[in-house]
Design a protein around this motif. Structure first.
Motif, PDB file in Angstrom:
ATOM      1  N   CYS A  98       0.870  -1.187   0.000  1.00 44.09           N
ATOM      2  CA  CYS A  98       0.000   0.000   0.000  1.00 44.09           C
ATOM      3  C   CYS A  98       0.899   1.227   0.000  1.00 44.09           C
ATOM      4  O   CYS A  98       1.662   1.434   0.944  1.00 44.09           O
ATOM      5  CB  CYS A  98      -0.885  -0.018   1.248  1.00 44.09           C
ATOM      6  SG  CYS A  98      -1.546   1.627   1.602  1.00 44.09           S
ATOM      7  N   ILE A 140       0.261   4.195   0.673  1.00 42.86           N
ATOM      8  CA  ILE A 140      -0.028   5.127   1.775  1.00 42.86           C
ATOM      9  C   ILE A 140       0.675   4.664   3.059  1.00 42.86           C
ATOM     10  O   ILE A 140       1.371   5.437   3.720  1.00 42.86           O
ATOM     11  CB  ILE A 140      -1.566   5.217   2.054  1.00 42.86           C
ATOM     12  CG1 ILE A 140      -2.375   5.308   0.755  1.00 42.86           C
ATOM     13  CG2 ILE A 140      -1.901   6.313   3.050  1.00 42.86           C
ATOM     14  CD1 ILE A 140      -2.058   6.457  -0.153  1.00 42.86           C
ATOM     15  N   HIS A 141       0.499   3.385   3.390  1.00 38.60           N
ATOM     16  CA  HIS A 141       1.142   2.858   4.602  1.00 38.60           C
ATOM     17  C   HIS A 141       2.662   2.755   4.436  1.00 38.60           C
ATOM     18  O   HIS A 141       3.413   2.940   5.389  1.00 38.60           O
ATOM     19  CB  HIS A 141       0.556   1.493   4.971  1.00 38.60           C
ATOM     20  CG  HIS A 141      -0.832   1.583   5.546  1.00 38.60           C
ATOM     21  ND1 HIS A 141      -1.947   1.708   4.746  1.00 38.60           N
ATOM     22  CD2 HIS A 141      -1.267   1.617   6.828  1.00 38.60           C
ATOM     23  CE1 HIS A 141      -3.018   1.791   5.520  1.00 38.60           C
ATOM     24  NE2 HIS A 141      -2.632   1.731   6.786  1.00 38.60           N
ATOM     25  N   GLU A 144      -0.234  -3.258   7.220  1.00 39.71           N
ATOM     26  CA  GLU A 144       0.266  -2.835   5.897  1.00 39.71           C
ATOM     27  C   GLU A 144       1.492  -1.927   6.010  1.00 39.71           C
ATOM     28  O   GLU A 144       2.094  -1.571   4.999  1.00 39.71           O
ATOM     29  CB  GLU A 144      -0.837  -2.091   5.134  1.00 39.71           C
ATOM     30  CG  GLU A 144      -1.910  -3.005   4.592  1.00 39.71           C
ATOM     31  CD  GLU A 144      -3.015  -2.242   3.890  1.00 39.71           C
ATOM     32  OE1 GLU A 144      -2.841  -1.067   3.556  1.00 39.71           O
ATOM     33  OE2 GLU A 144      -4.088  -2.840   3.685  1.00 39.71           O
TER      34      GLU A 144
END
Ligand code: 13P
Ligand code: SF4
Length: 299
Positions: A167, A169-170, A195
């Motif tokens: 991911c 974002i993570h 994540e």
């Protein structure tokens, strides 16, 4: 807008499902708000004629796979999870040739085509339990390398081959950002989504899905928490615990795809019923098998 949405929902027998990362105004009007696993279960049980799914595409798609006869709408069909596509062509077939007893374990954050090629789906709240319950020794975990590594650490008795997706974002949350936040709030516990990268999870006091993080913070005696996941969870965290304090890595992790689910878009899709999710029949029936297996094994 909220009044109009309420009215239309009633008229059309529609239900609104929202993920914890959806904008606050949408979480406020949703009938159900939850993590991916909870929302998949709700979608399966719903007796509404229309499901409005305020999440990213794989979530709407899973709702449609579980409810082929229902109209599944999304406020914005372009809201997509980049990780859902991060498995290279042919790699699943290669793995199946290499290991005769292979189970392909597919994080629900994946396309219907990937689910179609898999044996069982998991979410971040049930992945460890399900992998442990499988009879197979050899596992190919797709698409998330971080959740895959987290599961492999909890289930050392299996050979877990991990696909190289993540991911964005993570993955952007760094140990440096977290350490800075820990220096600012030395008494805070660190609660992280699996994540996140290993360097962040190593510094965490608790690792779990969005729903697990929410439950943990509520039960905990601590008053301050640093939250390593998308900041949409903040709405539920502060509603449940007005006396506690929640901090985030700087800059706050934000999934722009989830934020496409605006109140305006929810109203518009309820009015026009134009953004419908469709899944080709062959893919749908194939992808249903691992999704139903997940619902069964997670019980
Ligand atoms: P949950 O399984 O906690 O709902 O997480 C879904 C997700 O997209 C995390 O980034
Ligand atoms: Fe996908 Fe990450 Fe957004 Fe979750 S936060 S939907 S995994 S891009």
């Amino acid at each position: 807008m909220k009044k109009q949405i309420k009215q239309l929902k009633k008229e059309k027998n529609a239900v609104i499902l929202a993920h914890y990362y959806a904008p606050v105004q949408v979480q406020e009007i949703a009938d159900y708000v939850g993590d991916s696993f909870y929302l998949a279960k709700i979608a399966k049980q719903s007796d509404a004629d229309i499901i409005v799914f305020c999440g990213v595409y794989f979530m709407g798609e899973s709702a449609k796979i579980l409810n082929p006869d229902k109209k599944v709408l999304m406020p914005d069909l372009t809201a997509d999870c980049p990780m859902a596509h991060m498995v290279a062509d042919g790699v699943i077939d290669e793995m199946r040739k290499k290991y005769a007893d292979l189970a392909v374990v597919c994080y629900i954050n994946s396309t219907a085509e990937l689910k179609f090629q898999s044996d069982v789906c998991v979410t971040s709240s049930n992945a460890v339990k399900i992998v442990k319950a499988l009879p197979n020794k050899n596992i190919f975990f797709i698409p998330d390398k971080n959740l895959g590594r987290f599961v492999a650490e909890q289930v050392p008795e299996k050979n877990i081959v991990i696909n190289d997706g993540c991911c964005p974002i993570h993955a952007k949350i760094t140990a440096e950002q977290l350490l800075r936040e820990k220096r600012r709030h030395p008494d805070a516990l660190v609660l992280s989504h699996p994540e996140c990268e290993a360097e962040v999870l190593e510094l965490s006091d608790y690792i779990g899905s969005t729903a697990d993080i929410i439950t943990y913070s509520k039960k905990s005696d601590a008053n301050e928490f640093i939250i390593c996941t998308e900041d949409g969870v903040d709405y539920k965290l502060i509603t449940d615990n007005p006396e506690k304090r929640f901090y985030y890595p700087d800059p706050h992790p934000c999934c722009s795809d989830m934020k496409l689910n605006t109140l305006e878009a929810v109203l518009s899709v309820l009015q026009d019923e134009d953004k419908e999710v469709f899944v080709e029949d062959k893919i749908r029936t194939g992808a249903l098998v691992p999704l139903e297996k997940m619902l069964e094994l997670a019980k």
